[in-house]
Scaffold this active site. Structure first.
Site, PDB file in Angstrom:
ATOM      1  N   GLY A  27      -4.675   9.957   4.493  1.00 52.11           N
ATOM      2  CA  GLY A  27      -5.463   9.178   3.150  1.00 52.11           C
ATOM      3  C   GLY A  27      -6.605   8.110   3.776  1.00 52.11           C
ATOM      4  O   GLY A  27      -6.669   7.301   3.143  1.00 52.11           O
ATOM      5  N   ALA A  28      -7.150   8.543   4.980  1.00 51.71           N
ATOM      6  CA  ALA A  28      -8.152   7.616   5.437  1.00 51.71           C
ATOM      7  C   ALA A  28      -9.487   7.675   4.770  1.00 51.71           C
ATOM      8  O   ALA A  28     -10.188   7.090   5.431  1.00 51.71           O
ATOM      9  CB  ALA A  28      -8.206   7.916   6.918  1.00 51.71           C
ATOM     10  N   ASN A  29      -9.672   8.201   3.790  1.00 51.21           N
ATOM     11  CA  ASN A  29     -10.981   8.417   3.256  1.00 51.21           C
ATOM     12  C   ASN A  29     -11.376   7.327   2.275  1.00 51.21           C
ATOM     13  O   ASN A  29     -12.569   7.081   2.021  1.00 51.21           O
ATOM     14  CB  ASN A  29     -11.134   9.632   2.496  1.00 51.21           C
ATOM     15  CG  ASN A  29     -10.418   9.786   1.222  1.00 51.21           C
ATOM     16  OD1 ASN A  29      -9.158  10.007   1.559  1.00 51.21           O
ATOM     17  ND2 ASN A  29     -10.809   9.643   0.022  1.00 51.21           N
ATOM     18  N   GLY A  31      -9.801   3.015   0.811  1.00 50.82           N
ATOM     19  CA  GLY A  31      -8.933   1.999   0.581  1.00 50.82           C
ATOM     20  C   GLY A  31      -8.150   1.574   1.885  1.00 50.82           C
ATOM     21  O   GLY A  31      -8.905   1.366   3.069  1.00 50.82           O
ATOM     22  N   GLY A  33      -6.260   3.387   3.872  1.00 50.59           N
ATOM     23  CA  GLY A  33      -6.496   4.261   5.143  1.00 50.59           C
ATOM     24  C   GLY A  33      -7.935   4.028   5.793  1.00 50.59           C
ATOM     25  O   GLY A  33      -7.951   4.247   6.897  1.00 50.59           O
ATOM     26  N   SER A 156       6.026  -0.168  -0.483  1.00 51.71           N
ATOM     27  CA  SER A 156       5.285  -0.856  -1.422  1.00 51.71           C
ATOM     28  C   SER A 156       6.430  -1.867  -2.066  1.00 51.71           C
ATOM     29  O   SER A 156       7.737  -1.515  -1.948  1.00 51.71           O
ATOM     30  CB  SER A 156       4.943  -0.060  -2.639  1.00 51.71           C
ATOM     31  OG  SER A 156       4.685  -0.934  -3.726  1.00 51.71           O
ATOM     32  N   TYR A 182       7.728   6.323  -9.090  1.00 53.97           N
ATOM     33  CA  TYR A 182       7.035   5.521  -7.968  1.00 53.97           C
ATOM     34  C   TYR A 182       7.935   4.680  -7.172  1.00 53.97           C
ATOM     35  O   TYR A 182       7.935   4.784  -5.862  1.00 53.97           O
ATOM     36  CB  TYR A 182       5.955   4.654  -8.554  1.00 53.97           C
ATOM     37  CG  TYR A 182       5.051   3.876  -7.303  1.00 53.97           C
ATOM     38  CD1 TYR A 182       4.408   4.827  -6.599  1.00 53.97           C
ATOM     39  CD2 TYR A 182       5.233   2.581  -7.299  1.00 53.97           C
ATOM     40  CE1 TYR A 182       3.752   4.100  -5.566  1.00 53.97           C
ATOM     41  CE2 TYR A 182       4.450   1.892  -6.101  1.00 53.97           C
ATOM     42  CZ  TYR A 182       3.748   2.903  -5.303  1.00 53.97           C
ATOM     43  OH  TYR A 182       2.971   2.053  -4.338  1.00 53.97           O
TER      44      TYR A 182
END
Length: 309
Positions: A27-29, A31, A33, A156, A182
């Site tokens: 998820g590094a694209n 925020g 990440g 979280s 969640y």
């Protein structure tokens, strides 16, 4: 220079040099990440941006290289909502990087409407927990031989809110509650970390740690339920911090030489919503060894991934 600030104000400048290290960040694209990948690249790591959308991944590479012209980056397609994609990505990563120093399980979805992954799992549980569980198991052979390697999984404080592992209805087929779903997924992230650390400890090379970003202003908040979203517009600016600050607990868990296996890092101020990263406590339920082991066994069955530890 690294090490000059106090532990109470640990920042990205305290990250040690990372030359020669390979870091995979899911998820590094965007925020958290993206900020995690940027800082690791700035400190010399080869960073693999593992992303679902390669176009967005290329945009992320451009954003990082605009700040870090000599950044050593590569892209890997990874859709955590598909075990087929996870297996393919793991195979490609092992072929390209026989040695992996850091696996940062950062990607996630939050408060999504009722939907399922390609394999029929509730989306939040499937992406946040099962996808990362499978990816870690399939990559662990590349981490185990590497002294100082780490698996860092992002949880979280949502792991405390309506959170339980609903073994009788893991996929929320009977009744869907996005907040509870969640909470289950984020609680699972911590239980996975603690059980993984217990299994890694005898090997003496790799450790598992966890982190949470506090109330970071990221794209995840787009799925807040209606009443919360209305209040959030007014209140979030008072309690949230930007993604660069939100990434600090992950970066500390991944790079601080003083980190020990099984630690959980989060912001130290305003009830854990913001501030500099420090060791924080997780819920009593997250430390239930019997539940951790039961979740592990179920996760192996659901993903058909067996760990080498």
């Amino acid at each position: 220079m690294a090490g000059k600030t106090t532990a109470a104000r640990w920042t990205e400048h305290d990250v040690p040099r990372q030359e020669g290290r390979v870091a995979v960040v899911t998820g590094a694209n965007s925020g958290l990440g993206l900020q995690t990948a940027r800082v690791l690249a700035e400190h010399g790591a080869h960073v693999v941006l593992a992303v679902r959308n390669l176009d967005k991944g290329r945009e992320a590479v451009e954003r990082i290289t605009a700040r870090v012209p000599r950044a050593d980056l590569s892209l890997q397609r990874l859709d955590l909502a598909s075990l087929e994609s996870v297996r393919a990505a793991a195979g490609e990563l092992r072929a390209a990087h026989p040695r992996i120093d850091l696996l940062i399980n950062n990607a996630g979805v939050m408060y999504t409407p009722r939907q399922k992954t390609r394999d029929g799992f509730e989306m939040q549980f499937g992406v946040n927990h099962l996808g990362h569980f499978a990816l870690t198991g399939l990559l662990l052979d590349a981490l185990l031989p590497v002294p100082g390697s780490r698996v860092v999984t992002v949880s979280s404080f949502g792991h405390r809110i309506q959170a339980d592992i609903h073994f009788d209805d893991l996929q929320f087929d009977r009744s869907y509650n996005r907040v509870a779903a969640y909470g289950q997924a984020k609680l699972a992230n911590l239980m996975f970390t603690y059980e993984l650390q217990r299994r890694l400890a005898p090997h003496g090379t790799a450790i598992a740690a966890a982190a949470h970003p506090g109330a970071a202003a990221t794209e995840l908040q787009q799925n807040l339920p209606g009443p919360l979203r209305k209040g959030a517009d007014l209140l979030l600016p008072l309690f949230t911090q930007n993604a660069a600050m939100g990434a600090l607990p992950t970066l500390r868990a991944a790079t601080d030489p003083t980190v020990t296996g099984g630690q959980y890092y989060g912001p130290g101020g305003m009830g854990g919503t913001r501030g500099y990263p420090q060791v924080v406590a997780s819920s009593k339920k997250s430390h239930d060894t019997a539940l951790q082991q039961r979740l592990w066994a179920v996760s192996e069955q659901l993903t058909d991934v067996k760990f080498p530890v």
